[in-house]
Design a protein around this motif. Sequence first.
Motif, PDB file in Angstrom:
ATOM      1  N   GLU A 493       7.442  -6.244  10.936  1.00 34.87           N
ATOM      2  CA  GLU A 493       7.207  -6.909   9.658  1.00 34.87           C
ATOM      3  C   GLU A 493       8.222  -6.530   8.588  1.00 34.87           C
ATOM      4  OE1 GLU A 493       4.804  -5.460  11.376  1.00 34.87           O
ATOM      5  OE2 GLU A 493       3.559  -7.149  11.968  1.00 34.87           O
ATOM      6  N   SER A 494       9.146  -5.606   8.909  1.00 34.07           N
ATOM      7  CA  SER A 494      10.140  -5.200   7.919  1.00 34.07           C
ATOM      8  C   SER A 494      10.921  -6.400   7.416  1.00 34.07           C
ATOM      9  CB  SER A 494      11.108  -4.181   8.546  1.00 34.07           C
ATOM     10  OG  SER A 494      12.149  -3.890   7.652  1.00 34.07           O
ATOM     11  N   SER A 495      11.202  -6.412   6.115  1.00 38.93           N
ATOM     12  CA  SER A 495      11.915  -7.540   5.514  1.00 38.93           C
ATOM     13  C   SER A 495      13.360  -7.613   5.994  1.00 38.93           C
ATOM     14  CB  SER A 495      11.881  -7.412   3.984  1.00 38.93           C
ATOM     15  OG  SER A 495      12.485  -6.200   3.576  1.00 38.93           O
ATOM     16  N   GLN A 496      13.907  -6.506   6.488  1.00 40.71           N
ATOM     17  CA  GLN A 496      15.267  -6.491   6.989  1.00 40.71           C
ATOM     18  C   GLN A 496      15.253  -6.713   8.494  1.00 40.71           C
ATOM     19  OE1 GLN A 496      17.927  -6.310   5.060  1.00 40.71           O
ATOM     20  NE2 GLN A 496      16.729  -6.041   3.208  1.00 40.71           N
ATOM     21  N   GLY A 497      16.218  -7.482   8.993  1.00 36.63           N
ATOM     22  CA  GLY A 497      16.328  -7.707  10.417  1.00 36.63           C
ATOM     23  C   GLY A 497      16.917  -6.494  11.120  1.00 36.63           C
ATOM     24  N   PRO A 498      17.052  -6.545  12.463  1.00 37.83           N
ATOM     25  CA  PRO A 498      17.628  -5.425  13.204  1.00 37.83           C
ATOM     26  C   PRO A 498      19.068  -5.161  12.762  1.00 37.83           C
ATOM     27  CG  PRO A 498      16.577  -7.032  14.674  1.00 37.83           C
ATOM     28  CD  PRO A 498      16.634  -7.651  13.322  1.00 37.83           C
ATOM     29  N   LEU A 499      19.446  -3.904  12.775  1.00 33.52           N
ATOM     30  CA  LEU A 499      20.804  -3.525  12.385  1.00 33.52           C
ATOM     31  C   LEU A 499      21.777  -3.869  13.511  1.00 33.52           C
ATOM     32  CD1 LEU A 499      20.179  -0.035  10.751  1.00 33.52           C
ATOM     33  CD2 LEU A 499      20.899  -2.121   9.592  1.00 33.52           C
ATOM     34  N   ASP A 500      22.826  -4.624  13.187  1.00 34.99           N
ATOM     35  CA  ASP A 500      23.821  -4.941  14.201  1.00 34.99           C
ATOM     36  C   ASP A 500      24.901  -3.859  14.211  1.00 34.99           C
ATOM     37  OD1 ASP A 500      25.183  -5.435  11.876  1.00 34.99           O
ATOM     38  OD2 ASP A 500      25.366  -7.600  12.172  1.00 34.99           O
ATOM     39  N   TRP A 501      25.886  -4.037  15.095  1.00 32.75           N
ATOM     40  CA  TRP A 501      26.928  -3.036  15.268  1.00 32.75           C
ATOM     41  C   TRP A 501      27.739  -2.806  13.991  1.00 32.75           C
ATOM     42  CZ3 TRP A 501      29.131   1.043  16.920  1.00 32.75           C
ATOM     43  CH2 TRP A 501      30.516   1.200  16.907  1.00 32.75           C
ATOM     44  N   PRO A 502      28.240  -3.844  13.302  1.00 36.72           N
ATOM     45  CA  PRO A 502      29.009  -3.571  12.079  1.00 36.72           C
ATOM     46  C   PRO A 502      28.203  -2.811  11.027  1.00 36.72           C
ATOM     47  CG  PRO A 502      29.377  -5.827  12.809  1.00 36.72           C
ATOM     48  CD  PRO A 502      28.260  -5.286  13.636  1.00 36.72           C
ATOM     49  N   ALA A 503      26.910  -3.159  10.897  1.00 35.04           N
ATOM     50  CA  ALA A 503      26.080  -2.480   9.897  1.00 35.04           C
ATOM     51  C   ALA A 503      25.906  -1.005  10.243  1.00 35.04           C
ATOM     52  CB  ALA A 503      24.726  -3.168   9.784  1.00 35.04           C
ATOM     53  N   ARG A 504      25.668  -0.715  11.516  1.00 33.19           N
ATOM     54  CA  ARG A 504      25.476   0.683  11.917  1.00 33.19           C
ATOM     55  C   ARG A 504      26.765   1.481  11.761  1.00 33.19           C
ATOM     56  NH1 ARG A 504      20.919   0.714  16.746  1.00 33.19           N
ATOM     57  NH2 ARG A 504      20.109  -1.372  16.356  1.00 33.19           N
ATOM     58  N   LEU A 505      27.886   0.852  12.087  1.00 39.68           N
ATOM     59  CA  LEU A 505      29.167   1.538  11.934  1.00 39.68           C
ATOM     60  C   LEU A 505      29.456   1.810  10.454  1.00 39.68           C
ATOM     61  CD1 LEU A 505      31.659   2.668  13.295  1.00 39.68           C
ATOM     62  CD2 LEU A 505      32.668   0.376  13.252  1.00 39.68           C
ATOM     63  N   GLN A 506      29.107   0.860   9.588  1.00 35.96           N
ATOM     64  CA  GLN A 506      29.310   1.064   8.155  1.00 35.96           C
ATOM     65  C   GLN A 506      28.435   2.207   7.639  1.00 35.96           C
ATOM     66  OE1 GLN A 506      27.723  -1.916   5.473  1.00 35.96           O
ATOM     67  NE2 GLN A 506      29.476  -1.716   4.098  1.00 35.96           N
ATOM     68  N   ILE A 507      27.190   2.264   8.086  1.00 35.68           N
ATOM     69  CA  ILE A 507      26.297   3.351   7.687  1.00 35.68           C
ATOM     70  C   ILE A 507      26.864   4.686   8.132  1.00 35.68           C
ATOM     71  CG2 ILE A 507      24.022   4.370   8.112  1.00 35.68           C
ATOM     72  CD1 ILE A 507      22.955   1.473   8.313  1.00 35.68           C
ATOM     73  N   ALA A 508      27.334   4.751   9.384  1.00 34.23           N
ATOM     74  CA  ALA A 508      27.908   6.000   9.893  1.00 34.23           C
ATOM     75  C   ALA A 508      29.105   6.438   9.059  1.00 34.23           C
ATOM     76  CB  ALA A 508      28.318   5.824  11.357  1.00 34.23           C
ATOM     77  N   GLY A 509      29.971   5.484   8.702  1.00 30.76           N
ATOM     78  CA  GLY A 509      31.156   5.823   7.923  1.00 30.76           C
ATOM     79  C   GLY A 509      30.821   6.322   6.531  1.00 30.76           C
ATOM     80  N   LYS A 510      29.886   5.657   5.855  1.00 34.46           N
ATOM     81  CA  LYS A 510      29.557   6.057   4.482  1.00 34.46           C
ATOM     82  C   LYS A 510      28.826   7.390   4.442  1.00 34.46           C
ATOM     83  CE  LYS A 510      29.672   1.536   2.242  1.00 34.46           C
ATOM     84  NZ  LYS A 510      28.992   0.615   1.321  1.00 34.46           N
ATOM     85  N   VAL A 511      27.934   7.620   5.402  1.00 31.78           N
ATOM     86  CA  VAL A 511      27.249   8.914   5.442  1.00 31.78           C
ATOM     87  C   VAL A 511      28.246  10.029   5.749  1.00 31.78           C
ATOM     88  CG1 VAL A 511      25.514  10.285   6.661  1.00 31.78           C
ATOM     89  CG2 VAL A 511      25.017   7.913   6.056  1.00 31.78           C
ATOM     90  N   ALA A 512      29.185   9.767   6.668  1.00 35.25           N
ATOM     91  CA  ALA A 512      30.210  10.769   6.980  1.00 35.25           C
ATOM     92  C   ALA A 512      31.058  11.072   5.752  1.00 35.25           C
ATOM     93  CB  ALA A 512      31.094  10.274   8.134  1.00 35.25           C
ATOM     94  N   ASP A 513      31.406  10.040   4.986  1.00 39.34           N
ATOM     95  CA  ASP A 513      32.190  10.258   3.761  1.00 39.34           C
ATOM     96  C   ASP A 513      31.423  11.123   2.768  1.00 39.34           C
ATOM     97  OD1 ASP A 513      34.329   8.803   4.651  1.00 39.34           O
ATOM     98  OD2 ASP A 513      33.736   6.934   3.672  1.00 39.34           O
ATOM     99  N   GLY A 514      30.133  10.826   2.583  1.00 35.05           N
ATOM    100  CA  GLY A 514      29.333  11.599   1.641  1.00 35.05           C
ATOM    101  C   GLY A 514      29.208  13.061   2.049  1.00 35.05           C
ATOM    102  N   MET A 515      28.960  13.293   3.339  1.00 34.00           N
ATOM    103  CA  MET A 515      28.841  14.663   3.816  1.00 34.00           C
ATOM    104  C   MET A 515      30.170  15.404   3.702  1.00 34.00           C
ATOM    105  SD  MET A 515      25.708  15.252   4.662  1.00 34.00           S
ATOM    106  CE  MET A 515      25.934  16.748   5.616  1.00 34.00           C
ATOM    107  N   ALA A 516      31.275  14.745   4.072  1.00 35.20           N
ATOM    108  CA  ALA A 516      32.582  15.384   3.979  1.00 35.20           C
ATOM    109  C   ALA A 516      32.909  15.735   2.532  1.00 35.20           C
ATOM    110  CB  ALA A 516      33.654  14.461   4.568  1.00 35.20           C
ATOM    111  N   PHE A 517      32.582  14.829   1.608  1.00 39.14           N
ATOM    112  CA  PHE A 517      32.836  15.096   0.191  1.00 39.14           C
ATOM    113  C   PHE A 517      32.074  16.325  -0.283  1.00 39.14           C
ATOM    114  CE2 PHE A 517      31.480  14.697  -4.222  1.00 39.14           C
ATOM    115  CZ  PHE A 517      32.708  14.585  -4.870  1.00 39.14           C
ATOM    116  N   MET A 518      30.786  16.408   0.048  1.00 43.90           N
ATOM    117  CA  MET A 518      29.981  17.522  -0.433  1.00 43.90           C
ATOM    118  C   MET A 518      30.407  18.837   0.205  1.00 43.90           C
ATOM    119  SD  MET A 518      28.090  16.119  -2.679  1.00 43.90           S
ATOM    120  CE  MET A 518      26.780  17.262  -3.073  1.00 43.90           C
ATOM    121  N   HIS A 519      30.866  18.790   1.458  1.00 43.91           N
ATOM    122  CA  HIS A 519      31.328  20.019   2.104  1.00 43.91           C
ATOM    123  C   HIS A 519      32.610  20.547   1.463  1.00 43.91           C
ATOM    124  CE1 HIS A 519      29.094  20.130   6.219  1.00 43.91           C
ATOM    125  NE2 HIS A 519      28.280  19.922   5.203  1.00 43.91           N
TER     126      HIS A 519
END
Length: 691
Positions: A493-519
């Motif tokens: 019932e989630s309003s968002q559809g399943p995450l496709d490959w580009p979306a998951r790759l974008q999430i991985a990249g942005k989270v990696a950037d945030g973690m690298a910045f804070m480290h």
Amino acid sequence: MAKVLAVPTAALLVLIACCFAGVQCNDTPEVRKSLIDFLRELAGGDDQMARDLGWDVTVPPCGGGGVQGWKSVSCLKATDGRVRAVTLGNMGARLNGTINATLLCAETAIRVLSLNDNALRGGIPAGISACKALTHLDFPGNQFSGSLPPSLALLGQLQAVDVSRNNFSGEIPSDLSKLPGLVRFLANDNHFNGTIPDFNLAKFQNFTVSNNNLTGPIPKNAERFSNQSFWPNAAGMCGGPFFDPCPASPSASSPTAPFPALLPSSGPNSKAEDRKGEDTRKKRTVSKIVMYLGYVLLGAAILAFVLYKICSKKKRSKLGRKSKLGGGRSVYDSSKLTTTTTTTSVGPSKSAYSLPTSGEHSAAAAASAPSASLVVLRRSGTASITSNAAAAAAKELRFEDLLKSPAELLGRGRFGSSYKVVVPGGAALAVKRVKDVAVNEEEFRRRMERVGSAKHPAVLPPLAFYCAMQEKLVVYEFQSNGSLAKLLHGSIESSQGPLDWPARLQIAGKVADGMAFMHTALRGDGASSNSSSGEEMAAADGPIGHGNLKASNVLFTAGMDPCISEYGVTALAPPASSDTALRADVRAFGMLLLELLTGKATPAQGDGAELARWVTSVIREEWTAEVFDRALLAGGGGDGASEQRMVRLLQVAMRCVDASPGSAPPPTMREVAGMVNAIREEDDRSFSLEA
């Protein structure tokens, strides 16, 4: 005559020896025909599906020798070339037939049967237990009905069962809980009734039975998962930590009947026993009413006493009233902090649904001792991730506002609970109540100030914090789009559809950037936007790890951009944070990548070692394609180039989590971010060329 018979017998023995030695022995034409007939029945008698997928009795399913094999099947070509997996997902209405277990089990090597998101009807036939090698049954999102056959428990190698989002009913077979290898059971969004079998949830990677009609006790170790794994269900569900305690057994003589009121009556004394049980229930009800009435009277007496004391103080001195109820506010511009101190007792006026107070608060209120300060982090220009409304609400926030405001429990974790709090003015804030973190007040205060001063669009900044001896609260802006865990593993019932490959790759990249910045920003190396004095402090204290990076702590902003929540809240105190915590963050990010790629949830309690071991075993058996989430492949990531990039991202994840003896040291977060973004840029270029 003996010589004539010896030739074919010897040939047969050689053929069998070749099969066991690793030479390919493709499935016989009879087995191929059975599989084609199995597909035909899935398609409701339509032969076109078999032609579209290249299922032909004259073609080896696994291909070879320049011949293209069947689509939607997987084989282990390194051994015998037989079909190990049938994955017919996301076919929609084209697969609207039924399962014929006899035809399927003609292929005795079949291990994985995945039929997700189709229109299949009927039920799961009892004869499926003849497929002895089955390890995975994935049937979510169909129109199956009836009950689960008890014969499923005869599949001794079964590891995963997903029957979610169907119309199953009846009881869940109790013997499923005895399967030693079962680590994944998804049965949400059906019509199951009865009680939940006594699963050993300590070994499970994923488990949910929500949105059914189940009742009775939940299994032990349920705290490894959230309450969304069990709720909603029938009103009689019980057991901690998510529900009221289950009623005790009425007598020791019948230990196997915890719910005698649900058992059918039999025997000559059944009516008398029923009347006796009814009288007992009435007595219990009266006792409860008397007990609750006593609580009400006691609460009224306490309230009257508090009101009397307040009125007495008002009469004595208006000045004294101002001294006790007025807040003293001091602004420290040099550290960009606003501190609000209050001594108001908030117990009597607290909402029934407000943030629960600890014993420390109660004791402080009773002794009229001043409470610790709520420190509001003043920000010169809010970060893009924080709305002006939330920042403005935080600047005027007082500690008693948090305690009085309506609160909703969002979830419990290893390090505390999270609440949604709507403060005066209507702004929605998220409050993290921290527990079991061995950090003193001064270190916690300094850490929150440093984290709050380092801004990055992928890191959710704290708006305020409260720190006392036994109580630590951190306040954020509430993100209404939920978490990555909910988006990956939530309900249909989630309003968002399943995450496709580009979306998951974008999430991985942005989270990696945030973690690298804070480290790096908090090392004092000039990467942050702090003042020079702040950099000296950061250099002296060393870097800060996240301490609890996981999918539920990756939230989505109003624009559906990922942001990391709870940064530094549960990190270890120095000097451990200088090395151990940073390496733990790298491993946690690797587990996050595995979760993105496989679609499998990591346990709420634990380090996800079982998921890493499963991925390693699949790769070792040369089944790398079986690692990836079916929804990921079906959502536009099924082409060869995208799958190659998925494999590269999988390799990055395994480098992060590999802690075997003799393995290379794990990369830093900055190195990991570089590798992930290189894959992301290549994927973007490929997408641009296709467009």
